[in-house]
Design an enzyme around this catalytic site. Sequence first.
Site, PDB file in Angstrom:
ATOM      1  N   TYR A 142     -18.024 -71.039 -16.711  1.00  0.00           N
ATOM      2  CA  TYR A 142     -18.550 -70.583 -15.427  1.00  0.00           C
ATOM      3  C   TYR A 142     -18.467 -71.670 -14.365  1.00  0.00           C
ATOM      4  O   TYR A 142     -18.278 -71.386 -13.192  1.00  0.00           O
ATOM      5  CB  TYR A 142     -20.017 -70.155 -15.573  1.00  0.00           C
ATOM      6  CG  TYR A 142     -20.208 -68.736 -16.022  1.00  0.00           C
ATOM      7  CD1 TYR A 142     -19.767 -68.324 -17.270  1.00  0.00           C
ATOM      8  CD2 TYR A 142     -20.829 -67.799 -15.210  1.00  0.00           C
ATOM      9  CE1 TYR A 142     -19.950 -67.019 -17.698  1.00  0.00           C
ATOM     10  CE2 TYR A 142     -21.025 -66.495 -15.618  1.00  0.00           C
ATOM     11  CZ  TYR A 142     -20.579 -66.115 -16.864  1.00  0.00           C
ATOM     12  OH  TYR A 142     -20.756 -64.826 -17.271  1.00  0.00           O
ATOM     13  N   LYS A 187     -17.161 -70.666 -31.571  1.00  0.00           N
ATOM     14  CA  LYS A 187     -15.814 -70.296 -32.042  1.00  0.00           C
ATOM     15  C   LYS A 187     -15.153 -71.591 -32.521  1.00  0.00           C
ATOM     16  O   LYS A 187     -14.096 -72.015 -32.034  1.00  0.00           O
ATOM     17  CB  LYS A 187     -15.052 -69.626 -30.877  1.00  0.00           C
ATOM     18  CG  LYS A 187     -13.715 -69.025 -31.236  1.00  0.00           C
ATOM     19  CD  LYS A 187     -13.817 -67.757 -32.071  1.00  0.00           C
ATOM     20  CE  LYS A 187     -12.421 -67.285 -32.496  1.00  0.00           C
ATOM     21  NZ  LYS A 187     -12.474 -66.203 -33.493  1.00  0.00           N
ATOM     22  N   ASP A 219     -17.069 -63.753 -32.811  1.00  0.00           N
ATOM     23  CA  ASP A 219     -16.549 -62.407 -33.128  1.00  0.00           C
ATOM     24  C   ASP A 219     -17.373 -61.786 -34.252  1.00  0.00           C
ATOM     25  O   ASP A 219     -17.746 -60.615 -34.220  1.00  0.00           O
ATOM     26  CB  ASP A 219     -15.047 -62.454 -33.463  1.00  0.00           C
ATOM     27  CG  ASP A 219     -14.657 -63.564 -34.419  1.00  0.00           C
ATOM     28  OD1 ASP A 219     -15.513 -64.423 -34.747  1.00  0.00           O
ATOM     29  OD2 ASP A 219     -13.486 -63.585 -34.857  1.00  0.00           O
ATOM     30  N   ASP A 243     -23.213 -64.454 -22.254  1.00  0.00           N
ATOM     31  CA  ASP A 243     -23.087 -63.359 -21.296  1.00  0.00           C
ATOM     32  C   ASP A 243     -22.670 -62.082 -22.019  1.00  0.00           C
ATOM     33  O   ASP A 243     -23.260 -61.025 -21.854  1.00  0.00           O
ATOM     34  CB  ASP A 243     -22.051 -63.737 -20.227  1.00  0.00           C
ATOM     35  CG  ASP A 243     -21.829 -62.604 -19.242  1.00  0.00           C
ATOM     36  OD1 ASP A 243     -22.833 -62.047 -18.769  1.00  0.00           O
ATOM     37  OD2 ASP A 243     -20.662 -62.267 -18.972  1.00  0.00           O
ATOM     38  N   ASP A 247     -25.203 -58.491 -23.171  1.00  0.00           N
ATOM     39  CA  ASP A 247     -24.973 -57.087 -22.783  1.00  0.00           C
ATOM     40  C   ASP A 247     -24.945 -56.209 -24.032  1.00  0.00           C
ATOM     41  O   ASP A 247     -25.513 -55.125 -24.063  1.00  0.00           O
ATOM     42  CB  ASP A 247     -23.637 -56.930 -22.026  1.00  0.00           C
ATOM     43  CG  ASP A 247     -23.835 -56.887 -20.513  1.00  0.00           C
ATOM     44  OD1 ASP A 247     -24.762 -57.569 -20.026  1.00  0.00           O
ATOM     45  OD2 ASP A 247     -23.070 -56.179 -19.826  1.00  0.00           O
TER      46      ASP A 247
HETATM   47  C1  IPM Z   1     -25.556 -61.923 -16.076  1.00  0.00           C
HETATM   48  C2  IPM Z   1     -24.526 -61.414 -15.120  1.00  0.00           C
HETATM   49  C3  IPM Z   1     -23.946 -62.583 -14.330  1.00  0.00           C
HETATM   50  C4  IPM Z   1     -23.277 -63.512 -15.321  1.00  0.00           C
HETATM   51  C5  IPM Z   1     -22.970 -62.168 -13.224  1.00  0.00           C
HETATM   52  C6  IPM Z   1     -23.582 -61.174 -12.276  1.00  0.00           C
HETATM   53  C7  IPM Z   1     -22.442 -63.366 -12.491  1.00  0.00           C
HETATM   54  O1  IPM Z   1     -23.546 -60.707 -15.774  1.00  0.00           O
HETATM   55  O2  IPM Z   1     -26.577 -62.470 -15.624  1.00  0.00           O
HETATM   56  O3  IPM Z   1     -25.371 -61.786 -17.284  1.00  0.00           O
HETATM   57  O4  IPM Z   1     -22.108 -63.306 -15.687  1.00  0.00           O
HETATM   58  O5  IPM Z   1     -23.923 -64.469 -15.730  1.00  0.00           O
HETATM   59 MN    MN Z   2     -23.837 -60.545 -17.932  1.00  0.00          MN
END
Ligand code: IPM
Ligand code: MN
Length: 353
Positions: A142, A187, A219, A243, A247
């Site tokens: 990032y 990884k 993975d 990240d 999700d």
């Molecule tokens: C998160 C989001 C952010 C990230 C984006 C919006 C930049 O997806 O907080 O997980 O990738 O960190």
């Molecule tokens: Mn995210």
Amino acid sequence: MELKIAVLAGDGIGPEISAVGVDVLTAVCEKFGHKVRYEYAICGADAIDKVGDPFPESTFETCKNCDAVLFSAVGDPKYDNDPTAKVRPEQGLLAMRKKLGLYANIRPVQTFKCLLHKSPLRADLVEGADFLCIRELTGGMYFGEKYQDNDKAWDTNYYTRPEIERILRVAFDYARRRRKHVTVVDKANVLASSRLWRQIAQEMALQYPDIVTDYMFVDNAAMKMIQEPCFFDVIVTENTFGDILTDEGSVISGSMGLLPSASTGDSTPVFEPIHGSWPQAKGQNIANPLAQVLSVAMLLEHFDLKEEGALVRRAVDASLDACVRTPEIQVEGGAHYGTKEVGQWLVDYIRQA
Ligand code: IPM
Ligand code: MN
């Protein structure tokens, strides 16, 4: 206690859920005799429209001068669909993380018994799942050196020993207060940065003999998380892997609208839902405020206000049990509750508790 809170509502459904978060925090503070003051500041697309910067200096100043930030969401489709846009709302979020030194992102994944059927996974698999993803938030790809021209591009996954040590320490310390199990996700079979993570983790694990530390390739971890979510207690990983995995983790509970997060580090901590700004729902009073409300619980717990945090969590559980739920998790035939109505119910519950 006196609390000064920076409120960054942002875009889309942000302002609606932010208002609920503020109301709930105010109600809890009133109940327990704490003084709370709010300072409102702009961020995201809203701030780009107003001053051309998604995390303006004035917002940074406000954050620095407060005890905590209650953040909601940023993002707007007008930027998503324009790859040439020079400023983007998300840059505001990254700037906030970097400038406040928020290197530790804590994302709890929990299930709610009455919502198990909403999970895309089988209820018997997810029942009891309760783990923390600890994501490194200010390093890696990032923020590493980047390059892009028409024929080639790269991002650098740069990590230093102190960056790795401090986030691993956060993970081990959380594990001590939980089920004493850390899974280091990397990884290391391919990436040099991961090999350094694993080497340092192995060194540090010796200082935490009471904790079971295991190592998993990312993975494999992605697979394990949906195959056996109850396996995990504390997961610690670098920025990009974190990240992606969070999700994945968030849908286990059945709705993205349920999960809060905390980001801590060198300066003011930030508490925010893990979901985005859901622009399609903006102003419709249908967004689930619970992730924001649970972020308030995490905020209170951060200041060691345990009873206060527990009351917020009880209010959330009670609202779910009473089927006071926003449409995406409402039972069939259940009454309609919007963002505001759920918020009001929670406030009433807290006042009467
Ligand atoms: C998160 C989001 C952010 C990230 C984006 C919006 C930049 O997806 O907080 O997980 O990738 O960190
Ligand atoms: Mn995210």
